[in-house]
Design an enzyme around this catalytic site. Structure first.
Site, PDB file in Angstrom:
ATOM      1  N   ASP A  67       0.737  -1.173   0.170  1.00 22.11           N
ATOM      2  CA  ASP A  67       0.073  -0.059  -0.046  1.00 22.11           C
ATOM      3  C   ASP A  67       0.915   1.305  -0.152  1.00 22.11           C
ATOM      4  O   ASP A  67       2.013   1.212   0.582  1.00 22.11           O
ATOM      5  CB  ASP A  67      -0.729   0.004   1.199  1.00 22.11           C
ATOM      6  N   TYR A  69       2.181   4.880   1.724  1.00 22.33           N
ATOM      7  CA  TYR A  69       2.090   5.232   2.967  1.00 22.33           C
ATOM      8  C   TYR A  69       0.643   6.422   3.127  1.00 22.33           C
ATOM      9  O   TYR A  69       0.335   6.828   1.965  1.00 22.33           O
ATOM     10  CB  TYR A  69       3.217   6.136   3.071  1.00 22.33           C
ATOM     11  N   PHE A  80       7.931   2.001  -0.716  1.00 25.70           N
ATOM     12  CA  PHE A  80       8.946   2.103   0.322  1.00 25.70           C
ATOM     13  C   PHE A  80       9.425   3.688   0.462  1.00 25.70           C
ATOM     14  O   PHE A  80      10.212   3.960   1.237  1.00 25.70           O
ATOM     15  CB  PHE A  80       9.894   0.914   0.234  1.00 25.70           C
ATOM     16  N   HIS A 189       9.340  -9.595   5.430  1.00 29.13           N
ATOM     17  CA  HIS A 189       9.452  -8.220   5.100  1.00 29.13           C
ATOM     18  C   HIS A 189      10.243  -7.029   6.134  1.00 29.13           C
ATOM     19  O   HIS A 189      10.482  -7.757   6.972  1.00 29.13           O
ATOM     20  CB  HIS A 189       7.621  -7.695   5.356  1.00 29.13           C
TER      21      HIS A 189
END
Length: 222
Positions: A67, A69, A80, A189
């Site tokens: 998703d 931020y 990221f 992750h």
């Protein structure tokens, strides 16, 4: 009549049949309504930024996020990555820590990963939009089907790409990729919840570069 989506031409040519499907029309209606009635990230003109910076034939590495931020001024269309001057979110901080231990590259001052995208790293979120302060709010609306099509197109039409899949969600999206044609790197992750369970020490950045070099492709300056 074909839907006119504002996206870089090489992607548009390959994805037009996706844009013309009923699910994408429904997704477009939903996203337009959300931007009209709520605060949505990233800004509308940055929704397809990962594609605009990194044309289809320039892609060397694909990093999959989930998703965007969902807090102010963070998201700008690259997974990221955050805008210059924004504090590093925990996952990004852990990515930089792994690069430092893997390659000896010191922690950068900026969390803006445009410098990677410019070199051929497609920083692709599975869902390209999100409502402010509501993680996952635009999931299961059609974005995942669209980004699956992107991954399929790359995996089928290109060769010697590196797919970096962190966490079970990204790994499921890349299940079908032909390992004889591409390098697929998998680990937990980088989020604080899972980074110590095998993200740290995965060596993905050096492995990606070694594979690119082996196939005569310029490595990435991480």
């Amino acid at each position: 009549m074909p839907m006119d989506v504002r996206i870089e031409k090489s992607w548009k040519d390959r994805l037009q049949n996706e844009f013309d499907k009923p699910y994408f029309e429904q997704l477009t209606d939903f996203v337009r309504r959300e931007y009209r009635t709520s605060t949505v990230y990233p800004p509308g003109n940055q929704m397809f930024r990962a594609f605009d910076i990194c044309p289809f034939d320039k892609v060397k590495v694909v990093i999959l996020g989930q998703d965007p931020y969902h807090e102010p001024r963070q998201a700008h269309g690259l997974c990221f990555s955050v805008n210059d001057g924004i504090p590093f979110p925990p996952s990004l901080l852990n990515i930089f820590k792994e690069i430092e231990s893997d390659l000896g590259i010191p922690m950068p001052k900026s969390g803006d990963l445009t410098r990677w995208a410019d070199q051929g790293v497609l920083l692709l979120n599975a869902t390209l939009t999100v409502r402010a302060h509501q993680a996952g709010s635009h999931q299961n609306k059609g974005w995942e089907q669209f980004t699956d099509a992107v991954i399929h197109r790359l995996a089928e039409e290109r060769e010697h790409l590196v797919f970096i899949l962190w966490g079970s969600y990204a790994q499921r999206k890349g299940d079908f990729i032909d390992r004889s044609k591409h390098l697929v790197l998998k680990s937990p992750h980088p989020s604080p919840l899972s980074a110590h369970r095998g993200f740290f020490g995965n060596g993905h950045f050096s492995k990606a570069n070694a594979y690119l070099k082996e196939h005569g492709i310029e490595p990435i300056q991480w």
